[in-house]
Design a protein around this motif. Sequence first.
Motif, PDB file in Angstrom:
ATOM      1  N   LEU A  60      41.965  58.680  72.769  1.00  0.00           N
ATOM      2  CA  LEU A  60      41.554  58.381  71.394  1.00  0.00           C
ATOM      3  C   LEU A  60      40.510  57.264  71.391  1.00  0.00           C
ATOM      4  O   LEU A  60      39.483  57.347  70.702  1.00  0.00           O
ATOM      5  CB  LEU A  60      42.794  57.959  70.610  1.00  0.00           C
ATOM      6  N   MET A  61      40.768  56.225  72.160  1.00  0.00           N
ATOM      7  CA  MET A  61      39.843  55.079  72.243  1.00  0.00           C
ATOM      8  C   MET A  61      38.461  55.529  72.736  1.00  0.00           C
ATOM      9  O   MET A  61      37.442  55.056  72.251  1.00  0.00           O
ATOM     10  CB  MET A  61      40.399  54.023  73.206  1.00  0.00           C
ATOM     11  N   LYS A  62      38.453  56.469  73.690  1.00  0.00           N
ATOM     12  CA  LYS A  62      37.171  56.953  74.245  1.00  0.00           C
ATOM     13  C   LYS A  62      36.356  57.723  73.207  1.00  0.00           C
ATOM     14  O   LYS A  62      35.154  57.862  73.337  1.00  0.00           O
ATOM     15  CB  LYS A  62      37.432  57.885  75.436  1.00  0.00           C
ATOM     16  N   GLN A  63      37.040  58.257  72.203  1.00  0.00           N
ATOM     17  CA  GLN A  63      36.357  59.075  71.193  1.00  0.00           C
ATOM     18  C   GLN A  63      35.847  58.255  70.004  1.00  0.00           C
ATOM     19  O   GLN A  63      35.203  58.792  69.116  1.00  0.00           O
ATOM     20  CB  GLN A  63      37.310  60.171  70.673  1.00  0.00           C
ATOM     21  N   VAL A  64      36.159  56.949  70.011  1.00  0.00           N
ATOM     22  CA  VAL A  64      35.667  56.083  68.929  1.00  0.00           C
ATOM     23  C   VAL A  64      34.297  55.562  69.328  1.00  0.00           C
ATOM     24  O   VAL A  64      34.131  54.987  70.402  1.00  0.00           O
ATOM     25  CB  VAL A  64      36.639  54.903  68.664  1.00  0.00           C
ATOM     26  N   ARG A  65      33.337  55.775  68.457  1.00  0.00           N
ATOM     27  CA  ARG A  65      31.948  55.450  68.777  1.00  0.00           C
ATOM     28  C   ARG A  65      31.629  53.991  68.487  1.00  0.00           C
ATOM     29  O   ARG A  65      30.880  53.350  69.196  1.00  0.00           O
ATOM     30  CB  ARG A  65      31.043  56.356  67.944  1.00  0.00           C
ATOM     31  N   THR A  66      32.174  53.461  67.405  1.00  0.00           N
ATOM     32  CA  THR A  66      31.846  52.098  66.970  1.00  0.00           C
ATOM     33  C   THR A  66      33.111  51.236  66.963  1.00  0.00           C
ATOM     34  O   THR A  66      34.096  51.587  66.329  1.00  0.00           O
ATOM     35  CB  THR A  66      31.244  52.121  65.549  1.00  0.00           C
ATOM     36  N   ARG A 255      21.406  58.391  68.877  1.00  0.00           N
ATOM     37  CA  ARG A 255      21.411  57.030  68.344  1.00  0.00           C
ATOM     38  C   ARG A 255      20.152  56.756  67.525  1.00  0.00           C
ATOM     39  O   ARG A 255      19.864  57.445  66.573  1.00  0.00           O
ATOM     40  CB  ARG A 255      21.583  56.031  69.493  1.00  0.00           C
ATOM     41  N   ASP A 256      19.363  55.772  67.921  1.00  0.00           N
ATOM     42  CA  ASP A 256      18.284  55.326  67.043  1.00  0.00           C
ATOM     43  C   ASP A 256      17.005  56.151  67.100  1.00  0.00           C
ATOM     44  O   ASP A 256      16.223  56.130  66.174  1.00  0.00           O
ATOM     45  CB  ASP A 256      17.964  53.851  67.334  1.00  0.00           C
ATOM     46  N   ALA A 257      16.763  56.852  68.199  1.00  0.00           N
ATOM     47  CA  ALA A 257      15.506  57.607  68.308  1.00  0.00           C
ATOM     48  C   ALA A 257      15.813  59.069  68.627  1.00  0.00           C
ATOM     49  O   ALA A 257      15.731  59.494  69.772  1.00  0.00           O
ATOM     50  CB  ALA A 257      14.633  56.990  69.409  1.00  0.00           C
ATOM     51  N   PRO A 258      16.162  59.858  67.590  1.00  0.00           N
ATOM     52  CA  PRO A 258      16.574  61.242  67.848  1.00  0.00           C
ATOM     53  C   PRO A 258      15.512  62.060  68.580  1.00  0.00           C
ATOM     54  O   PRO A 258      15.830  62.927  69.394  1.00  0.00           O
ATOM     55  CB  PRO A 258      16.835  61.814  66.448  1.00  0.00           C
ATOM     56  N   GLU A 259      14.211  61.745  68.326  1.00  0.00           N
ATOM     57  CA  GLU A 259      13.145  62.548  68.948  1.00  0.00           C
ATOM     58  C   GLU A 259      13.044  62.365  70.464  1.00  0.00           C
ATOM     59  O   GLU A 259      12.334  63.103  71.140  1.00  0.00           O
ATOM     60  CB  GLU A 259      11.778  62.266  68.283  1.00  0.00           C
ATOM     61  N   SER A 260      13.766  61.373  71.019  1.00  0.00           N
ATOM     62  CA  SER A 260      13.735  61.192  72.482  1.00  0.00           C
ATOM     63  C   SER A 260      14.785  62.068  73.175  1.00  0.00           C
ATOM     64  O   SER A 260      14.914  62.050  74.387  1.00  0.00           O
ATOM     65  CB  SER A 260      13.944  59.721  72.846  1.00  0.00           C
ATOM     66  N   PHE A 388      33.825  60.361  67.041  1.00  0.00           N
ATOM     67  CA  PHE A 388      33.250  61.702  67.137  1.00  0.00           C
ATOM     68  C   PHE A 388      34.138  62.678  66.372  1.00  0.00           C
ATOM     69  O   PHE A 388      35.234  62.328  65.924  1.00  0.00           O
ATOM     70  CB  PHE A 388      33.116  62.101  68.611  1.00  0.00           C
ATOM     71  N   THR A 389      33.671  63.899  66.235  1.00  0.00           N
ATOM     72  CA  THR A 389      34.421  64.892  65.484  1.00  0.00           C
ATOM     73  C   THR A 389      35.586  65.443  66.310  1.00  0.00           C
ATOM     74  O   THR A 389      35.548  65.406  67.533  1.00  0.00           O
ATOM     75  CB  THR A 389      33.484  66.039  65.031  1.00  0.00           C
ATOM     76  N   GLY A 390      36.627  65.925  65.642  1.00  0.00           N
ATOM     77  CA  GLY A 390      37.782  66.479  66.357  1.00  0.00           C
ATOM     78  C   GLY A 390      39.100  65.951  65.840  1.00  0.00           C
ATOM     79  O   GLY A 390      40.120  66.027  66.519  1.00  0.00           O
ATOM     80  N   GLY A 391      39.097  65.369  64.626  1.00  0.00           N
ATOM     81  CA  GLY A 391      40.322  64.820  64.054  1.00  0.00           C
ATOM     82  C   GLY A 391      40.472  63.332  64.263  1.00  0.00           C
ATOM     83  O   GLY A 391      41.401  62.699  63.761  1.00  0.00           O
ATOM     84  N   TYR A 392      39.525  62.738  65.007  1.00  0.00           N
ATOM     85  CA  TYR A 392      39.638  61.317  65.363  1.00  0.00           C
ATOM     86  C   TYR A 392      39.409  60.392  64.167  1.00  0.00           C
ATOM     87  O   TYR A 392      40.040  59.343  64.060  1.00  0.00           O
ATOM     88  CB  TYR A 392      38.651  60.973  66.487  1.00  0.00           C
TER      89      TYR A 392
END
Length: 411
Positions: A60-66, A255-260, A388-392
């Motif tokens: 669960l901890m690994k799936q938390v982004r922030t 993250r901040d630069a989607p075009e990369s 992330f998505t998946g119920g988290y």
Amino acid sequence: MKRQVLVIGGGAAGLCCAGLAAQQGAQVSVLERNPRFGKKLQITGKGRCNLTNHCSVDELMKQVRTNPRFLYSAFHAFPPEAAMELFEGLGVPLKTERGRRVFPVSDQAADVVQALVAFAQRNGVSLLTNHRVANLLVEQGQVCGVILTSGATLTADAVVVATGGLSYPLTGSDGDGYRLAEQVGHTIQPTRPSLVPVYTRERWCAQAMGLSLKNVRLTLKDQKGKTVFQELGEMLFTHFGVSGPLVLSASAYLRDAPESYQMYIDLKPGLDEQQLDARLLRDFSEAKNRDFANALGKLLPRKLIPVLVQQSEILPQTKVHEVTRQQRRSFVQLLKALPLTPVGFAPIEQAVITSGGVSVKEINPKTMGSKLVEGLYFAGEVIDVDAFTGGYNLQIAWSTAFLAAQAAASG
């Protein structure tokens, strides 16, 4: 004398917190600005409600982004098993699907909302709709109630802010909680969309608009060519780019630069290049004298055929028997890795969740209590945590609601 607890927001975190706090013996009222409760919860998971993920706390901890570390105590106090036990106990039978995602057996998000409302009512919670909070009342560093937009004042020993973020504003999530927190001195980390449709540089997506692909594999690579996301599932073409479950998941890694970054769609993940080439040869042998553009009907959805023909650089009118081996091989590679270039995100209103919110540095991770105002608590998406998505993300709502309920009820 029972402790008076006010919960602002009648969504996932608010209803759960209210029911749990009342179970602890508090006198609880929920203030919901909408005419009904759980409006956003009703539409989660395409109306099916992916209410948690049947995984360990470490996973669960690994799936938390922030700010995952901030949630360590909350997840240990109320892990996925506890959430599943709670809902099963409230009369919502559950099932676990691919990726350990947990859904109601009925596939109805409404069942989850009804169960939470009934849970609150059974424990004597006052459920008040069409009540919007204008200000928090604070005296000598202690919260003592709220002032409603109607001008009415409600007193309380504790207030829990569980108002959600900025996503899906039609459900009532329009940043009320950030405004209330800021009024009493809290820092709001900049908000941005997460789990959101993606704009692409390629204009051909508009040609395939409305086409939903099932059982495809989406891969996302960073500028160094490293795979940062890869998953099998569903996606959708739109007039501006791509959407659907796979894309929403992938967007959290942009993250901040989607075009990369570069996206690749494997249209035939069940076949390797050799098998796909054999399949293509079979189709071609059945349509020897047809034009290339007219020989792909068994292989591809109709809307994608002109797009793939254009991308392949094989002239549409080329007869199938004239397609060279090298052209066929290149076409197979295209089917296995159709490229897309992300250039931005749909507005935050279209995001599943909001990234950013009340700074975790100003919240006690063991109680969800404000470090600035005594008796003020936070739960759910209003806090600067997202996954992330998946119920988290719903598990974050249940776990933070649990700690806030315990602390608000006991003081």
